[in-house]
Design an enzyme around this catalytic site. Structure first.
Site, PDB file in Angstrom:
ATOM      1  N   LYS A 236       0.844  -1.216   0.000  1.00  0.00           N
ATOM      2  CA  LYS A 236       0.000   0.000   0.000  1.00  0.00           C
ATOM      3  C   LYS A 236       0.866   1.247   0.000  1.00  0.00           C
ATOM      4  O   LYS A 236       1.733   1.410   0.854  1.00  0.00           O
ATOM      5  CB  LYS A 236      -0.905  -0.028   1.234  1.00  0.00           C
ATOM      6  N   LYS A 248     -10.967  11.769   8.685  1.00  0.00           N
ATOM      7  CA  LYS A 248     -10.464  11.279   9.967  1.00  0.00           C
ATOM      8  C   LYS A 248     -10.660  12.345  11.048  1.00  0.00           C
ATOM      9  O   LYS A 248     -10.729  13.524  10.741  1.00  0.00           O
ATOM     10  CB  LYS A 248      -8.976  10.965   9.855  1.00  0.00           C
ATOM     11  N   ASP A 259       1.141   6.258   5.606  1.00  0.00           N
ATOM     12  CA  ASP A 259       0.267   5.214   5.077  1.00  0.00           C
ATOM     13  C   ASP A 259       0.835   4.547   3.811  1.00  0.00           C
ATOM     14  O   ASP A 259       0.134   3.838   3.114  1.00  0.00           O
ATOM     15  CB  ASP A 259      -1.117   5.830   4.814  1.00  0.00           C
ATOM     16  N   ASP A 318     -12.604   6.024   3.970  1.00  0.00           N
ATOM     17  CA  ASP A 318     -11.341   5.853   4.706  1.00  0.00           C
ATOM     18  C   ASP A 318     -10.820   4.408   4.583  1.00  0.00           C
ATOM     19  O   ASP A 318      -9.679   4.128   4.949  1.00  0.00           O
ATOM     20  CB  ASP A 318     -11.550   6.224   6.177  1.00  0.00           C
ATOM     21  N   GLU A 320      -9.669   2.965   2.088  1.00  0.00           N
ATOM     22  CA  GLU A 320      -9.174   3.149   0.716  1.00  0.00           C
ATOM     23  C   GLU A 320      -8.068   2.161   0.371  1.00  0.00           C
ATOM     24  O   GLU A 320      -7.879   1.825  -0.797  1.00  0.00           O
ATOM     25  CB  GLU A 320      -8.663   4.592   0.533  1.00  0.00           C
ATOM     26  N   ARG A 322      -7.628  -1.063   0.862  1.00  0.00           N
ATOM     27  CA  ARG A 322      -8.054  -2.340   0.252  1.00  0.00           C
ATOM     28  C   ARG A 322      -8.506  -2.133  -1.190  1.00  0.00           C
ATOM     29  O   ARG A 322      -8.409  -3.040  -1.999  1.00  0.00           O
ATOM     30  CB  ARG A 322      -9.150  -2.973   1.126  1.00  0.00           C
TER      31      ARG A 322
HETATM   32  N1  BES Z   1      -4.530   3.876   6.935  1.00  0.00           N
HETATM   33  C1  BES Z   1      -5.685   3.576   7.710  1.00  0.00           C
HETATM   34  C2  BES Z   1      -5.388   2.564   8.814  1.00  0.00           C
HETATM   35  C3  BES Z   1      -4.499   3.028   9.933  1.00  0.00           C
HETATM   36  C4  BES Z   1      -5.048   3.344  11.142  1.00  0.00           C
HETATM   37  C5  BES Z   1      -3.125   3.059   9.784  1.00  0.00           C
HETATM   38  C6  BES Z   1      -4.236   3.739  12.184  1.00  0.00           C
HETATM   39  C7  BES Z   1      -2.306   3.469  10.814  1.00  0.00           C
HETATM   40  C8  BES Z   1      -2.838   3.786  12.007  1.00  0.00           C
HETATM   41  C9  BES Z   1      -6.775   3.000   6.825  1.00  0.00           C
HETATM   42  O1  BES Z   1      -6.855   3.533   5.548  1.00  0.00           O
HETATM   43  C10 BES Z   1      -8.081   3.266   7.511  1.00  0.00           C
HETATM   44  O2  BES Z   1      -8.387   4.406   7.694  1.00  0.00           O
HETATM   45  N2  BES Z   1      -8.790   2.204   7.885  1.00  0.00           N
HETATM   46  C11 BES Z   1     -10.039   2.317   8.538  1.00  0.00           C
HETATM   47  C12 BES Z   1     -10.965   1.288   7.942  1.00  0.00           C
HETATM   48  C13 BES Z   1     -12.401   1.399   8.376  1.00  0.00           C
HETATM   49  C14 BES Z   1     -12.983   2.694   7.865  1.00  0.00           C
HETATM   50  C15 BES Z   1     -13.158   0.215   7.839  1.00  0.00           C
HETATM   51  C16 BES Z   1      -9.850   2.053  10.030  1.00  0.00           C
HETATM   52  O3  BES Z   1      -9.099   1.151  10.396  1.00  0.00           O
HETATM   53  O4  BES Z   1     -10.466   2.758  10.824  1.00  0.00           O
HETATM   54 ZN    ZN Z   2      -5.058   4.258   4.768  1.00  0.00          ZN
HETATM   55 ZN    ZN Z   3      -7.981   5.294   5.370  1.00  0.00          ZN
END
Ligand code: BES
Ligand code: ZN
Ligand code: ZN
Length: 471
Positions: A236, A248, A259, A318, A320, A322
């Site tokens: 990623k 966020k 990220d 968010d 994104e 996947r």
């Molecule tokens: N990049 C984030 C995940 C992340 C969270 C990385 C904390 C580092 C520290 C990812 O894109 C994300 O925002 N995931 C969401 C998914 C949810 C909306 C299903 C998450 O984990 O909250």
């Molecule tokens: Zn992310």
């Molecule tokens: Zn995200």
């Protein structure tokens, strides 16, 4: 610059002690406890005594940590040169000790200071033994190999620490192209028009949300023509994750520049394989893009068509990572024709809740890959814990409107994220690593880490491919 040589002499010495070794300690105050340090002034220079703890508790990680601690303490005294001396511990200077010492020295001295005007490059020189100590034959190769892997870890830290405004996708692509060319890895960079022509609707839904256009970075290292096996490392590469319209919260904004740690790990592992001349066929695929708010942004409720042909209902912008990984995996299978897939990403907050900052989450459909990953982790001092993928979990990604949706319910978020990616693997052996917890530390857990990016999984990916080396 950090120079490490196998043997040599200079006035300063770092002596490692075991806690219950029976050797007479240099001072009654020093008991050889793990990470305890005791400096002594000698005529020749400084002698720094460093404790390794009790023999039974000495692990590769502790050895690495003690070496890291030692070089940091020396830096504190403005000492830039020293000989390591293991003769007062039960530790032999074998291949493993060399690997741990080199990792401790190189990783321990890392600081991210590029943007500071008062930054001055420091030079260090360390000798792993004095000229009298016998060295095993493999020490020299272990030193060179580990240095190359550590350079990869440090490059990955630099990339991840780079602020989002300094590393838009096109800049990340050019940086990696430059590095690839130096080590004989073939780099191909696809722009948004080429991605469009391939039908990468999931990658572009995210990538087109920003004025900084996306790039698909492909790194080919094909160095084993006797083998038909080809592994994809998919990482990623979100250089800026604001969350998009599912913005966020204020507190989770700080990590948005990190990220792309999965992409950085993929690239640096491949460069280390090339530098060390490992025989393997690997294709690195890094979808690099930003996730921002703009007129072109995708929004929840949108239905997008991925490169595989599968339609995806967007539940959360968010989630994104996947989406871009789905198209990158399809690209790996259909264009690069790989036989196995390993993907790695800072994918879910849920993995941080489950496993914290020192253990990455793994999902896989292949027992062999899982065994190899555990072994690779051991050699790299990195920890992995496997989560289940029972078929009933797949129902959580069911959509009435499209073939799949990009988010499950509010539970088992790491599993549903991984399963979403598996849906694009077309039945190939696959292993997924979620490094959202391990890629970044606000407070370091180990002496060989520093605040910020950790360079997570570079070493593990390197070892994973290396151990499959066909001889
Ligand atoms: N990049 C984030 C995940 C992340 C969270 C990385 C904390 C580092 C520290 C990812 O894109 C994300 O925002 N995931 C969401 C998914 C949810 C909306 C299903 C998450 O984990 O909250
Ligand atoms: Zn992310
Ligand atoms: Zn995200």
């Amino acid at each position: 610059m950090v120079w490490i040589e196998l043997s040599g002499d200079c006035g300063n010495r770092v002596r490692f002690f075991e806690a219950d070794s029976g050797f007479s300690e240099p001072d009654p105050c020093f008991k050889g406890e793990y990470l305890s340090c005791f400096p002594l002034r000698r005529d020749s220079g400084l002698e720094l005594c460093v404790g390794l703890g009790r023999k039974a508790e000495i692990t590769q990680r502790r050895l690495t940590d003690a070496a890291a601690k030692a070089v940091k303490v020396l830096r504190g005294y403005c000492i830039h040169e020293a000989v390591f001396d293991f003769s007062r511990s039960g530790i032999k200077l074998d291949e493993t000790t060399v690997r741990c010492a080199v990792m401790g020295i190189k990783l321990g001295l890392y600081q991210y200071r590029k943007y500071r005007s008062d930054f001055r490059e420091e030079n260090f020189r360390f000798f792993l033994s004095d000229p009298e100590t016998p060295l095993p034959a493999a020490a020299e190769t272990s030193l060179k190999e580990t240095e190359n892997v550590c350079d990869g870890i440090l490059e990955a830290r630099d990339l991840v620490n780079m602020p989002a405004n300094g590393l838009p996708p096109a800049v990340m692509a050019e940086l990696l192209r430059g590095e690839a060319e130096k080590v004989g890895v073939q780099a191909e960079i696809l722009d948004e028009r080429q991605a469009e022509a391939l039908g990468m609707g999931a990658f572009l839904a995210v990538g087109n949300s920003s004025g900084n256009p996306p790039r698909l970075i492909v790194l080919r290292y094909l160095a084993d023509d006797e083998s038909s096996s080809k592994i994809a490392l998919v990482g990623k590469g979100v250089t800026c994750d604001t969350g998009g319209y599912c913005l966020k919260g204020r507190d989770s904004m700080l990590g948005i520049k990190g990220d792309m740690a999965g992409g950085a790990a993929v690239a640096q592992a491949i460069f280390a394989l090339a530098k060390n001349g490992i025989r393997a066929n690997v294709v690195g695929i890094i979808p690099a893009c930003e996730n921002r708010i703009s007129r072109q942004s995708f929004v929840p409720g949108d239905i997008i068509r991925s490169m595989s042909g599968k339609t995806i209902e967007i539940r959360n912008t968010d989630a994104e990572g996947r989406l871009i990984l789905a198209d990158a995996v399809t690209y790996a299978v259909r264009v690069e024709k790989v036989s196995r897939i390993v993907d790695i990403a800072t994918l879910t907050g849920a993995v941080v809740s489950a496993l914290g900052f020192t253990t990455a989450g793994v999902l896989t459909n292949d027992e062999n890959l899982w065994r190899q990953l555990q072994e690779a982790g051991e050699l790299s001092q990195e920890q992995y814990s496997r989560l289940p993928i029972y078929p009933e979990y797949e129902k959580l990604l069911h959509s009435d409107l499209a073939d799949i949706r990009n988010m499950g319910e509010s539970y088992c978020g790491t599993i549903t994220a991984g399963l979403f990616i598996q849906a694009f693997c077309e039945g190939l052996p696959w292993l997924h690593i979620d490094i959202a917890g391990t890629a970044w530390v606000d407070k370091p857990f180990f002496e060989y880490q520093s605040c910020g990016a950790t360079g997570a999984s570079v070493a593990t990916l390197y070892q994973l491919i290396r151990m499959q080396q066909h001889t």
